[in-house]
Enzyme design. Structure first.
Site, short mmCIF file in Angstrom:
data_model
loop_
_atom_site.label_atom_id
_atom_site.label_comp_id
_atom_site.label_asym_id
_atom_site.label_seq_id
_atom_site.Cartn_x
_atom_site.Cartn_y
_atom_site.Cartn_z
N ARG A 111 -56.70 9.08 -33.37
CA ARG A 111 -56.59 10.21 -34.31
C ARG A 111 -56.83 9.73 -35.75
O ARG A 111 -57.87 10.02 -36.34
CB ARG A 111 -55.19 10.86 -34.17
CG ARG A 111 -55.07 12.23 -34.81
CD ARG A 111 -54.77 12.22 -36.30
NE ARG A 111 -53.58 11.43 -36.65
CZ ARG A 111 -53.30 11.07 -37.89
NH1 ARG A 111 -54.09 11.39 -38.91
NH2 ARG A 111 -52.21 10.35 -38.15
N ASP A 112 -55.93 8.94 -36.32
CA ASP A 112 -56.08 8.52 -37.72
C ASP A 112 -57.33 7.65 -37.88
O ASP A 112 -58.04 7.73 -38.88
CB ASP A 112 -54.83 7.74 -38.15
CG ASP A 112 -54.57 7.79 -39.65
OD1 ASP A 112 -55.52 8.02 -40.41
OD2 ASP A 112 -53.41 7.57 -40.06
N CYS A 135 -56.90 9.00 -44.21
CA CYS A 135 -56.95 10.46 -44.30
C CYS A 135 -58.15 10.87 -45.15
O CYS A 135 -58.29 10.43 -46.28
CB CYS A 135 -55.66 10.99 -44.91
SG CYS A 135 -55.69 12.76 -45.21
P1 HMG Z 1 -57.26 27.15 -43.89
O1 HMG Z 1 -58.72 27.35 -44.15
O2 HMG Z 1 -56.31 27.40 -45.01
O3 HMG Z 1 -56.83 27.98 -42.63
O4 HMG Z 1 -57.06 25.68 -43.31
P2 HMG Z 1 -56.65 29.50 -42.39
O5 HMG Z 1 -55.32 29.71 -41.75
O6 HMG Z 1 -56.98 30.30 -43.64
O7 HMG Z 1 -57.80 29.76 -41.32
C1 HMG Z 1 -59.18 29.54 -41.63
C2 HMG Z 1 -59.94 29.34 -40.32
O8 HMG Z 1 -59.49 28.15 -39.66
C3 HMG Z 1 -59.73 30.47 -39.33
O9 HMG Z 1 -60.90 30.56 -38.54
C4 HMG Z 1 -58.61 29.93 -38.46
O10 HMG Z 1 -58.58 30.53 -37.21
C5 HMG Z 1 -58.98 28.47 -38.36
P3 HMG Z 1 -62.06 31.63 -38.89
O11 HMG Z 1 -61.38 32.96 -38.88
O12 HMG Z 1 -62.60 31.26 -40.25
O13 HMG Z 1 -63.04 31.38 -37.78
N1 HMG Z 1 -57.83 27.61 -38.09
C6 HMG Z 1 -57.83 26.66 -37.13
N2 HMG Z 1 -58.78 26.28 -36.25
C7 HMG Z 1 -58.45 25.30 -35.40
N3 HMG Z 1 -57.24 24.68 -35.38
C8 HMG Z 1 -56.29 25.04 -36.24
C9 HMG Z 1 -56.57 26.07 -37.16
N4 HMG Z 1 -55.84 26.66 -38.14
C10 HMG Z 1 -56.62 27.59 -38.69
N5 HMG Z 1 -55.10 24.41 -36.22
C11 HMG Z 1 -55.87 24.08 -41.98
C12 HMG Z 1 -55.76 25.21 -43.00
C13 HMG Z 1 -54.51 23.46 -41.87
C14 HMG Z 1 -56.30 24.66 -40.65
C15 HMG Z 1 -56.94 23.06 -42.48
O14 HMG Z 1 -56.69 22.73 -43.83
C16 HMG Z 1 -56.97 21.82 -41.65
O15 HMG Z 1 -57.31 21.82 -40.49
N6 HMG Z 1 -56.60 20.67 -42.22
C17 HMG Z 1 -56.63 19.42 -41.47
C18 HMG Z 1 -56.15 18.34 -42.29
C19 HMG Z 1 -56.24 17.02 -41.54
O16 HMG Z 1 -56.59 16.91 -40.38
N7 HMG Z 1 -55.90 15.95 -42.28
C20 HMG Z 1 -55.88 14.63 -41.71
C21 HMG Z 1 -54.64 14.40 -40.91
S1 HMG Z 1 -53.21 14.09 -41.93
C22 HMG Z 1 -53.28 12.35 -42.19
O17 HMG Z 1 -54.24 11.70 -41.87
C23 HMG Z 1 -52.09 11.70 -42.77
C24 HMG Z 1 -51.25 10.94 -41.69
O18 HMG Z 1 -52.03 9.93 -41.04
C25 HMG Z 1 -50.02 10.29 -42.33
C26 HMG Z 1 -50.37 9.44 -43.56
O19 HMG Z 1 -51.10 8.42 -43.43
O20 HMG Z 1 -49.89 9.86 -44.62
C27 HMG Z 1 -50.74 11.90 -40.61
MG MG Z 2 -52.38 7.95 -41.79
#
Ligand code: HMG
Ligand code: MG
Length: 306
Positions: free
Chosen positions: A14-15, A240
């Site tokens: 994942r990460d 990220c």
């Molecule tokens: P948004 O655009 O604000 O979402 O994104 P929305 O609710 O307005 O919906 C927009 C569209 O996205 C809609 O589809 C939803 O259905 C769809 P449309 O009508 O346009 O066809 N949608 C989704 N589709 C699939 N799966 C979902 C989902 N939710 C809404 N779950 C959202 C908000 C959270 C979805 C977006 O910003 C996003 O996916 N962000 C992902 C961020 C991410 O993956 N970051 C990396 C992981 S975190 C990390 O790495 C840190 C960590 O390792 C710890 C550390 O190191 O600190 C964990």
């Molecule tokens: Mg991380």
């Protein structure tokens, strides 16, 4: 859990893969998970159910979970979910464990999941409650727990408050994350001492990135503070996409070497990890590995020729 055993969750699928420019097939992801499993890794974060527009690398999340369940039904596998829709998709795909992601600053939540801090906290709480209702195991990340790439140093009081809220919402594991790899051992000590005052240490996990080469020192500081759960990524891949400056994760092989050499058990085989690194290198077309990789490869080569 004996106090001298570390529980390591490998987050490479994942990460590690969420930020790669080279496409990696579902089949290759499943092979990487299989190699990690064969190396003795008992807990793996396999994918994330996030928007495929935001992170196209994770668009095959449902296939990854279905494949792992088919191949390794006994393996502990989690999937990151940013909201209720992610939880629903994860549950439909057969996930048994999910991780919510809350950042400790306003801007990081906005950049990562398009929510302000209050909304992100409420969404994580609701998602944890809903996951519990579905009978899923849960983790909750508290990201940018040391520094935020947008707002600078994070207030420790905020980290403790958010971790407590995730605990009250039922998170079974609370993962304190150094998103941009800016922590130092002294900061890690203060954080976990403060967190340990109101939270059960056995529920806390540490997730370090190795941007400044301090991930092993930070892991040691966390061990000294009583933490026994760690995230790491084989070959040190990770970062990220929404946090500028986030380099790879603490390398699983570095953590295993450091822990085993210091008298802790991990039940993870380093030759097994080396096979997983070789495979990931071939997939990504670049050299991988943490700080110890050159030495580990030399040792392994010597033993193989004996
Ligand atoms: P948004 O655009 O604000 O979402 O994104 P929305 O609710 O307005 O919906 C927009 C569209 O996205 C809609 O589809 C939803 O259905 C769809 P449309 O009508 O346009 O066809 N949608 C989704 N589709 C699939 N799966 C979902 C989902 N939710 C809404 N779950 C959202 C908000 C959270 C979805 C977006 O910003 C996003 O996916 N962000 C992902 C961020 C991410 O993956 N970051 C990396 C992981 S975190 C990390 O790495 C840190 C960590 O390792 C710890 C550390 O190191 O600190 C964990
Ligand atoms: Mg991380």
């Amino acid at each position: 859990m004996s106090t001298d055993t570390l529980i390591i969750t490998d987050v490479a699928p994942r990460d590690g893969l969420q930020n790669q420019q080279v496409p990696v097939s579902t089949e290759a992801k499943l092979k990487l998970i299989q190699l990690l499993h064969e190396a003795g890794v008992a807990s793996i974060e396999a994918t994330s159910f996030v928007s495929p527009k935001a992170v196209p690398q994770m668009a095959d999340a449902a296939d990854v979970i279905a494949g792992v369940n088919r191949q390794h039904p006994e393996l502990r596998v989690s999937a990151l979910v940013p909201n209720q829709k992610g939880l629903e998709r994860a549950h439909a795909a057969g996930a048994r464990e999910v991780a919510v992601v809350l950042s400790a600053t306003q801007t990081m939540n906005e950049k990562n999941i398009n929510m302000d801090l209050a909304r992100a906290t409420a969404v994580c709480e609701e998602t944890l409650h809903a996951a519990h209702e579905l009978g899923l195991r849960t983790r909750a990340y508290v990201a940018v727990a040391f520094d935020c790439p947008f707002e600078g140093p994070t207030r420790l009081e905020t980290v403790v408050d958010l971790a407590e809220r995730m605990n009250r919402a039922g998170a079974q594991e609370i993962v304190i994350a150094d998103t941009i790899g800016s922590a130092s051992p002294g900061m890690v000590k203060s954080h976990f001492e403060a967190l340990g005052k109101t939270l059960p240490l056995h529920k806390l996990a540490a997730h370090f990135h190795d941007t400044r080469g301090m991930a092993s020192a930070n892991a040691w500081a966390a061990i000294q503070a009583g933490v026994r759960r760690f995230d790491a990524s084989v070959g040190g891949i990770g970062g990220c996409p929404f946090a500028p400056g986030a380099a790879g994760n603490a390398a699983t092989e570095d953590l295993v070497l450091m822990a085993e050499r210091s008298g802790f058990k991990t039940n993870i085989s380093i030759p097994g990890l080396l096979q997983a690194i070789d495979f990931a290198e071939a997939q990504l077309g670049k050299a991988l590995g943490g700080r110890s990789i050159a030495w580990l490869r030399r040792q392994h080569a010597k033993r193989s020729t004996l």
